[in-house]
Write an enzyme that holds these catalytic residues in place. Structure first.
Site, PDB file in Angstrom:
ATOM      1  CB  CYS B  52      -0.925   0.013   1.214  1.00  0.00           C
ATOM      2  SG  CYS B  52      -0.128   0.417   2.779  1.00  0.00           S
ATOM      3  CB  CYS B  55       6.589   0.061   4.443  1.00  0.00           C
ATOM      4  SG  CYS B  55       5.652  -1.353   5.039  1.00  0.00           S
ATOM      5  CB  CYS B 150       3.444  -7.018   2.794  1.00  0.00           C
ATOM      6  SG  CYS B 150       1.790  -6.421   3.116  1.00  0.00           S
ATOM      7  CB  CYS B 184       0.807  -3.542   9.339  1.00  0.00           C
ATOM      8  SG  CYS B 184      -0.184  -3.386   7.859  1.00  0.00           S
ATOM      9  CG  HIS B 221       0.577  -8.397  28.083  1.00  0.00           C
ATOM     10  ND1 HIS B 221      -0.662  -7.860  28.336  1.00  0.00           N
ATOM     11  CD2 HIS B 221       0.832  -9.252  29.108  1.00  0.00           C
ATOM     12  CE1 HIS B 221      -1.147  -8.377  29.451  1.00  0.00           C
ATOM     13  NE2 HIS B 221      -0.257  -9.215  29.947  1.00  0.00           N
ATOM     14  CB  CYS B 224       0.950  -2.542  27.906  1.00  0.00           C
ATOM     15  SG  CYS B 224      -0.528  -1.568  27.571  1.00  0.00           S
ATOM     16  CB  CYS B 244      -6.424  -4.003  30.454  1.00  0.00           C
ATOM     17  SG  CYS B 244      -5.950  -5.345  29.365  1.00  0.00           S
ATOM     18  CB  CYS B 250      -5.450  -5.912  23.602  1.00  0.00           C
ATOM     19  SG  CYS B 250      -3.772  -5.302  23.470  1.00  0.00           S
ATOM     20  CB  CYS B 259       4.461  -0.015  19.988  1.00  0.00           C
ATOM     21  SG  CYS B 259       4.688  -0.823  18.412  1.00  0.00           S
ATOM     22  CB  CYS B 271      -2.291   0.923  18.196  1.00  0.00           C
ATOM     23  SG  CYS B 271      -1.655   0.907  16.519  1.00  0.00           S
ATOM     24  CB  CYS B 278      -1.855  -4.186  20.531  1.00  0.00           C
ATOM     25  SG  CYS B 278      -0.626  -5.136  19.608  1.00  0.00           S
ATOM     26  CB  CYS B 281       0.651  -4.773  12.795  1.00  0.00           C
ATOM     27  SG  CYS B 281       1.793  -3.566  13.450  1.00  0.00           S
TER      28      CYS B 281
HETATM   29  S1  SF4 Z   1      -3.955  -3.236  26.728  1.00  0.00           S
HETATM   30 FE1  SF4 Z   1      -3.180  -5.079  25.691  1.00  0.00          FE
HETATM   31  S2  SF4 Z   1      -0.961  -4.988  25.901  1.00  0.00           S
HETATM   32 FE2  SF4 Z   1      -1.854  -3.515  27.391  1.00  0.00          FE
HETATM   33  S3  SF4 Z   1      -2.050  -4.726  29.309  1.00  0.00           S
HETATM   34 FE3  SF4 Z   1      -4.004  -4.903  28.234  1.00  0.00          FE
HETATM   35  S4  SF4 Z   1      -3.772  -6.823  27.018  1.00  0.00           S
HETATM   36 FE4  SF4 Z   1      -1.730  -6.192  27.644  1.00  0.00          FE
END
Ligand code: SF4
Lengths: 447, 347
Positions: B52, B55, B150, B184, B221, B224, B244, B250, B259, B271, B278, B281
């Site tokens: 697309c 990237c 990709c 992605c 995770h 996060c 969460c 997620c 990220c 995201c 999430c 990707c």
């Molecule tokens: S939002 Fe997603 S990455 Fe963050 S703690 Fe919850 S499950 Fe884990």
């Protein structure tokens, strides 16, 4: 000997161009895309909500338009209205996406056809019809580097609102998932100011230089000039920036009826798996199809090809500068000018939108996606009009067809033999150098 | 003179984008790398496959401004062979055989001898399929970098029924010289950091799926910012609710990447900060495995293992300090075999 340009890069996707010429005159032309990029098969059988994220992957620049078109299809099926706040946030995101597209279009795709930019693929020792003096060129190259800065700022701003860019996470069925907080709104405004400054100074300066040096290109790159827009930037109370859906054909301005939209695929590498030519037609890619020459699935209105994009939006919404160009609006320079004009209007409007956000109000309506239903939805993008056609069956996507600006501007030859706007625009033009047909590049890249 | 040791460079790469102090080292280090490459006339050839364009967009506009111009010395910023110059990348390949870096963006369709992507034509007017260009250039290249999911594993193009039989680069070129930078799109730091590492020190350490460990070493995770909500079982159930994102679909518990700490677009968002899940990707099976995006991960059953995101959470909860264990769990629950295991099977 026909002229073949394959590939032509610096377009939103690479193109193949074939010109049957007669000496220095282009007789007949073919413009097509060169690879299969279609998400219908991927989306079939999937959860309808996934379309919002997946369809963004149609285009790495015009991704907001696809997310919004997909969300609108779902909302239409559920007959849900989204809150005013969500409407405004989507408008802001789409406005930013369109400005981003215009700046990218001009500085990355168009500019190297007018001034010598190192490492942009211009050949040496060929007369490329450069007309701008070297001190100005130097300045414009500095602006080109700044344009990347501004694109970065725009994507930072899109990410501030939408998670990340390219490809945002915040557009959901029913609205958006996040409100713009007070402090973020202030940040957004200061980033917007940088973008506006660039549009008002550098971008304006550069368009001006080109416009003056290449005035003749107001008369080059035109065609019959049928224009169409599905309208954009809806708001509850009609804002001063609302474009209503309209088309311009040989008989004048007409209102758009959804039922007159059909697909055109005889010249494409797609075969229909179902009968008819409705937007719901299911396709199968056949790379060696007889008579096929393009990977673009076309779309027509009332069996006619139409040009979509900034020039259509500005002309049909009565923008004075563009409307005053008359028939010269549909030309190489007219298109470039229309994109700049749209940037002015949007940048101005975006500040107003931010002020209209009501932090106390919701940003999404809740609803269940119906198990059955059909919708055709629209969104505008920098390059042109986008159409999504969705049909849900037993809670899963049954049909998902995406049409983008190429589906209009390079719709493969219709059943009735009508050629698309880009092909029409390069047919009959005078070519100075068959080995490096710069006129053709300028026309194609003006879309 | 080499200002930074490899160890220092890795430390900088791994650090979050927000750590301003470190980015002051990161920019000069990369600038040096690209400067050296330019001096040594070591070209980077970038080819766009079926993609697309997101990237290269992510890369070009987000790369640090000071690096962009230096990069343009080794890399043509149009990202695609020019008109009638499909031969040009081949010439570069032959002149710098075994040394140059080949970057591929987008998947490569294999069906019908590559007819789903014709990248150009030769002087006698014969179609040149993308697959031929990638195979030929790949064979000549010193290192091949697959940019995006990709190019790495097929990504959105490879979802069943995959009529064009789209694959990632490592399906065509000796995986021993392929580095995957999925996403992605991928974060621009992942791309420039990897290129810089190749230029300064050679190939970086890769995980089982060919991804540089310096960027893909951790589970989303685990870093996060919403993790505390997860631990306290506070879950958002509709758009805009605090909590969460697990119940919103997620895929952070199975996806690798930095990220949450690096953050995107000017280091202020990603995201999940858009109040969204999430979507995994960077996963080798994205998007096939991670769809439906907005549904809580189902029970994942792999021979010998049956698990749900909930008890994966429990496993991870007790194992937070044992990085290795987490990685192991992560790879396992993704339900795939890494390329090392794959080659053992003679696949
Ligand atoms: S939002 Fe997603 S990455 Fe963050 S703690 Fe919850 S499950 Fe884990």
């Amino acid at each position: 000997m026909p002229i073949v340009i394959n590939p032509l890069n610096r377009c939103s996707r690479p193109l193949k161009i074939l010109l049957n010429n007669h000496g220095s005159n282009a007789k007949a032309a073919e413009v097509s895309t060169t690879y299969y990029w279609d998400h219908s098969k991927t989306l079939k059988g999937k959860n309808p909500l996934d379309a919002i994220l997946l369809s963004q992957r149609t285009n790495g620049t015009d991704f907001i338009s696809h997310a919004i078109a997909a969300a609108r299809a779902l909302e239409e099926i559920a007959q849900v209205k989204i809150p005013e706040n969500a409407q405004i946030i989507r408008n802001i995101l789409l406005g930013l996406d369109i400005i981003y597209g215009h700046i990218t279009h001009f500085y990355q795709y168009v500019l190297p056809d007018y001034i010598p930019i190192p490492r942009s693929g211009n050949p040496s020792g060929v007369d490329v019809d450069y007309r701008i003096s070297s001190d100005v060129v130097e300045k414009m190259i500095t602006h080109m580097w700044t344009s990347y800065e501004i694109r970065r700022t725009i994507h930072n701003l899109i990410a501030l609102i939408g998670g990340k860019a390219p490809h945002v996470s915040n557009i959901v069925a029913g609205g958006v998932s996040k409100a713009l907080s007070g402090p973020d709104a202030i940040r957004a405004k200061s980033m917007l100011r940088q973008v506006s400054d660039f549009i008002n100074r550098e971008y304006t300066h550069d368009i001006w230089q080109i416009k003056v040096a290449y005035r003749d290109f107001f008369n080059i790159g035109g065609w019959e000039g049928r224009l169409l827009t599905f309208g954009e930037f809806p708001q509850k109370e009609n804002s001063n920036y609302y474009i209503s859906p309209k088309a311009l054909d040989e008989s004048g301005l007409v209102n758009i009826q959804k039922s007159l939209l059909t697909v055109e695929y005889s010249g494409s590498y797609f075969e229909a798996e179902t009968k008819g030519n409705s937007l719901k037609t299911q396709f199968r890619p056949v790379p060696d199809k007889a008579g096929g020459y393009s990977w673009t699935k076309g779309i027509v209105y009332s069996k006619q090809t139409y040009e979509t994009g900034a020039v259509a939006r500005m002309f049909l919404s009565g923008n004075k500068i563009i409307a005053d160009l008359g028939t010269n609006a549909v030309s190489v320079m007219g298109r470039l000018r229309a994109r700049l004009e749209e940037c002015y209007r949007l940048a101005e409007q975006m500040r107003i939108w931010i002020d209209q956000l009501n932090p106390k109000e919701r940003v999404a309506s809740e609803f269940e996606i119906p198990k059955e239903g059909e919708a055709i939805s629209f969104a505008e993008s920098s390059g042109g009009s986008i159409v999504h056609c969705l049909s849900i069956n037993k809670g899963k996507i049954d049909i998902y067809n995406i049409f983008d600006s190429y589906s209009w501007n390079i719709c493969p030859t219709t059943y009735e033999g009508q050629r698309n706007p880009m092909e029409r625009a390069i047919t009959g033009i005078r070519i100075a150098n068959n080995k490096y047909p710069i006129q053709v590049f300028r026309i194609i890249r003006s879309f | 003179m080499k200002k930074l040791s490899r160890r220092q460079f890795l430390k900088i790469c791994a650090a979050s984008g927000a750590a301003a102090g470190l980015s002051q080292l990161w920019i000069p280090a990369l600038a040096e790398a690209f400067g050296e490459a330019a001096k040594a006339n070591l070209p980077v050839v970038w080819i766009q496959g079926s993609a697309c364009g997101g990237c290269s967009t992510s890369f070009i506009n987000s790369v640090h401004p000071e690096l962009r111009e230096i990069l343009s010395e080794v890399l043509d910023l149009t990202f695609h062979p020019n008109l009638g110059q499909t031969a040009a990348p081949m010439d570069t390949g032959r002149n710098h055989r075994g040394k140059f870096i080949l970057v591929i963006e987008g998947a490569i369709p294999k069906a019908n001898k590559g007819a789903f992507n014709i990248i150009g034509e030769d002087s006698s007017g014969n179609d040149i399929p993308l697959i031929d260009v990638v195979s030929n250039l790949g064979e000549m290249a010193g290192t091949v970098v697959a940019v995006g999911t990709c190019a790495s594993y097929g990504g959105v193009s490879a979802v069943e029924p995959n009529v064009s039989y789209s694959v990632g680069v490592e399906n065509l070129i000796d995986p021993g010289k392929v580095i995957n930078i999925p996403g992605c799109p991928p974060h621009p730091d992942w791309i420039v950091g990897t290129l810089g590492h190749i230029m300064l020190y050679g190939k970086p350490d890769l995980d089982d799926f060919g991804r540089p460990k310096m960027f893909y070493g951790g589970l989303i995770h685990n870093n996060c910012p919403l993790r505390q909500y997860f631990e306290n079982s506070i879950f958002a159930t509709k758009a805009g609710e605090k909590g969460c994102m697990l119940m919103m679909g997620c895929k952070g518990p199975i996806a690798f990447g930095d990220c949450p700490t690096r953050q995107w677009n000017g280091s202020s968002s990603w995201c999940v900060s858009g109040n969204a899940p999430c979507i995994g990707c960077t996963d080798p099976k994205f998007p096939e495995l991670t769809m439906p995006f907005y549904q809580k991960m189902p029970e994942i059953s792999i021979p010998g293992i049956s698990s749900t995101a909930d008890n994966i959470g429990k496993v991870l909860g007790v194992a937070t300090t044992a990085g290795v264990a987490i990685h192991f769990t992560g790879s396992l629950i993704s339900g795939r075999l890494g390329r090392k295991n794959k080659s053992k099977e003679g696949d």
